[in-house]
Design an enzyme around this catalytic site. Structure first.
Site, PDB file in Angstrom:
ATOM      1  NE  ARG A  54      -3.503 -11.859 -27.604  1.00  0.00           N
ATOM      2  CZ  ARG A  54      -3.050 -12.929 -26.906  1.00  0.00           C
ATOM      3  NH1 ARG A  54      -2.970 -12.885 -25.590  1.00  0.00           N
ATOM      4  NH2 ARG A  54      -2.695 -14.025 -27.537  1.00  0.00           N
ATOM      5  CE1 TYR A 108     -16.819   8.324 -19.250  1.00  0.00           C
ATOM      6  CE2 TYR A 108     -16.188   6.076 -18.771  1.00  0.00           C
ATOM      7  CZ  TYR A 108     -16.527   7.057 -19.672  1.00  0.00           C
ATOM      8  OH  TYR A 108     -16.588   6.753 -21.002  1.00  0.00           O
ATOM      9  CG  ASP A 180     -10.827   7.089 -13.139  1.00  0.00           C
ATOM     10  OD1 ASP A 180      -9.873   7.843 -13.408  1.00  0.00           O
ATOM     11  OD2 ASP A 180     -11.695   6.776 -13.964  1.00  0.00           O
ATOM     12  CE  LYS A 205     -11.446  11.229 -21.348  1.00  0.00           C
ATOM     13  NZ  LYS A 205     -11.576   9.797 -21.559  1.00  0.00           N
TER      14      LYS A 205
HETATM   15  N1  PLP Z   1     -12.435   7.493 -16.347  1.00  0.00           N
HETATM   16  C1  PLP Z   1     -12.830   8.761 -16.509  1.00  0.00           C
HETATM   17  C2  PLP Z   1     -12.824   9.689 -15.329  1.00  0.00           C
HETATM   18  C3  PLP Z   1     -13.245   9.213 -17.758  1.00  0.00           C
HETATM   19  O1  PLP Z   1     -13.658  10.467 -17.917  1.00  0.00           O
HETATM   20  C4  PLP Z   1     -13.233   8.303 -18.853  1.00  0.00           C
HETATM   21  C5  PLP Z   1     -13.670   8.708 -20.205  1.00  0.00           C
HETATM   22  O2  PLP Z   1     -14.204   9.763 -20.420  1.00  0.00           O
HETATM   23  C6  PLP Z   1     -12.834   6.983 -18.630  1.00  0.00           C
HETATM   24  C7  PLP Z   1     -12.416   6.618 -17.367  1.00  0.00           C
HETATM   25  C8  PLP Z   1     -12.811   5.982 -19.740  1.00  0.00           C
HETATM   26  O3  PLP Z   1     -11.660   6.192 -20.510  1.00  0.00           O
HETATM   27  P1  PLP Z   1     -11.524   5.795 -22.071  1.00  0.00           P
HETATM   28  O4  PLP Z   1     -12.500   6.634 -22.817  1.00  0.00           O
HETATM   29  O5  PLP Z   1     -10.087   6.093 -22.354  1.00  0.00           O
HETATM   30  O6  PLP Z   1     -11.847   4.347 -22.183  1.00  0.00           O
END
Ligand code: PLP
Length: 388
Positions: A54, A108, A180, A205
């Site tokens: 952890r 998102y 992000d 992703k």
């Molecule tokens: N940021 C973006 C641009 C995303 O498209 C996503 C998920 O689709 C996330 C963050 C969240 O990521 P996770 O699903 O790995 O928690």
């Protein structure tokens, strides 16, 4: 002592080798999975020194931390159990009750809901700005504003903010910038190069690239990463080492995949823009796109993600039924092309009015371009639109 500081000159070489353990573990060419929750005690001086899964300090974590820092051109990096865990842990490292964040208006869906519901429950307020216009942001500023949160290419409208203006504004007002960088990936954009403080990723992703794990990443200065690690250690969003092994494996092909997906997406976007069944394509690689100029200046390429408006919501729904190669599923950045209506998936948590206000309507289709033949994909999209 194992050394994880290995680093070469180019992204192509670093994505394969940066941070690999020296000496190799028992001579193994790839980092083995350290499927052990705990380790023998040694000369620990701090809680974070105790070796425990952890606390994100197994060799699988160390390799990824070092490699991601090199890829993002930052002093340090961390992996986490998901993209959401990377983002929320980072936010909570810099925000507390009574603080305020500025973010743009189409994000998102998970973060959209977090800023609308979870943040306010914790006493953290958020003001939204228009991603399309630089300036006028003073109006959003409050004495308690601490963070400016943006996406390098917004999900699902693919807008590109004037990110240099974001950095200038944040510096002028002493705000921490968090971006992000999931959609651009370090192949197309490295936020630290223009002075953004912290990059976060859904490593689920592009970084992993194979749609088979959920993971997150954060990159920034050593001091910022230490502050985030302290929160991560207690929030518990560490990455399991089995997933860490898969992430390291997936990342080795990051450059190859993203370059190919970027090239194919450019071709798919142009074909969609020329199709009479399509009202508008959102892709910053198109000369007509509002984000084109900024993307041209800051990005190597515009990535594999795009969205388009069909003429009607019914046509969008029929397109999803008729298309043969892409899979109708949420998420993105994998080898297989995916298509989805954000209003029916990632942004289902918003009310129809909230969605309409930011342009996420039922006629909007989001496309994640995979590794298939671009010619075959375009032909498939055209037959699906013709019958829609
Ligand atoms: N940021 C973006 C641009 C995303 O498209 C996503 C998920 O689709 C996330 C963050 C969240 O990521 P996770 O699903 O790995 O928690």
């Amino acid at each position: 002592m194992t050394d994880y500081s290995c680093k070469f000159k180019t992204l192509e070489t670093n994505v394969v080798h940066a941070g690999r353990p020296s000496p190799n573990v028992e001579g193994a060419v790839v980092t083995p999975i350290f499927q052990s929750a705990n380790y023998l005690m040694g000369e620990e001086n701090a809680y974070g020194d105790v070796r425990y899964m952890r606390l994100s300090n197994s060799p699988n974590h160390h390799v990824l931390h070092a490699r991601l820092a090199v890829l993002e051109n930052t002093e340090a990096a961390l992996v986490t159990s998901s993209g959401m865990s990377a983002i929320t842990t980072t936010l909570l490292a810099f925000l507390q009750s009574g603080d305020h964040v500025i973010a743009h208006n189409s994000l998102y869906g998970g973060m959209q809901s977090w800023f609308d519901h979870d943040g306010p429950r914790l006493g953290i307020a958020c003001t939204r700005i228009d991603a399309k216009t630089a300036g006028g942001w003073d109006k959003a500023l409050r004495p308690n504003t601490k963070v400016m949160y943006v996406e390098s290419i917004t999900n699902p409208l693919m807008e590109v903010l004037d990110l240099e203006a974001v950095v200038a504004f944040a510096r002028q007002h002493g705000l921490v910038t968090i971006i992000d960088n999931t959609f651009a990936s370090p192949v197309n954009f490295r936020p630290a190069d223009i002075g953004i403080d912290i990059a976060v990723h859904s490593a689920t992703k592009y970084l992993n690239g194979h749609s088979d794990i959920v993971a997150g990443a954060v990159a920034g200065t050593r001091a910022h990463m230490q502050r985030i690690l302290n929160v991560l250690n207690h929030m518990g969003g560490s990455l399991d080492t089995h997933a860490a092994f898969l992430l390291e494996r997936g990342m080795k092909t990051l450059v190859l995949r993203v370059e190919r997906q970027t090239a194919s997406a450019g071709r798919v976007a142009r074909a969609l823009a020329a199709n009479p069944k399509v009202r508008q394509v959102n892709y910053a690689g198109l000369e007509t796109d509002p984000g084109y100029k900024t993307a041209r200046k800051l990005f190597k390429g515009c990535g594999g993600m795009m969205s388009f408006y069909a003429q009607t919501a019914d046509q969008a729904a029929h397109f999803l039924e008729r298309v043969q190669i892409p899979i109708h599923a949420a998420s993105l950045g994998g080898a297989e092309s995916l298509v989805v209506r954000p209003a029916r998936s990632s942004h289902l948590g918003l009310t129809p009015d909230e969605r309409a206000r930011i342009g996420i309507t039922d006629d909007l289709v989001r496309v994640s371009v995979g590794l298939e033949s671009a010619d075959e994909l375009i032909a498939d999209f055209e037959q699906a639109l013709a019958g829609a």
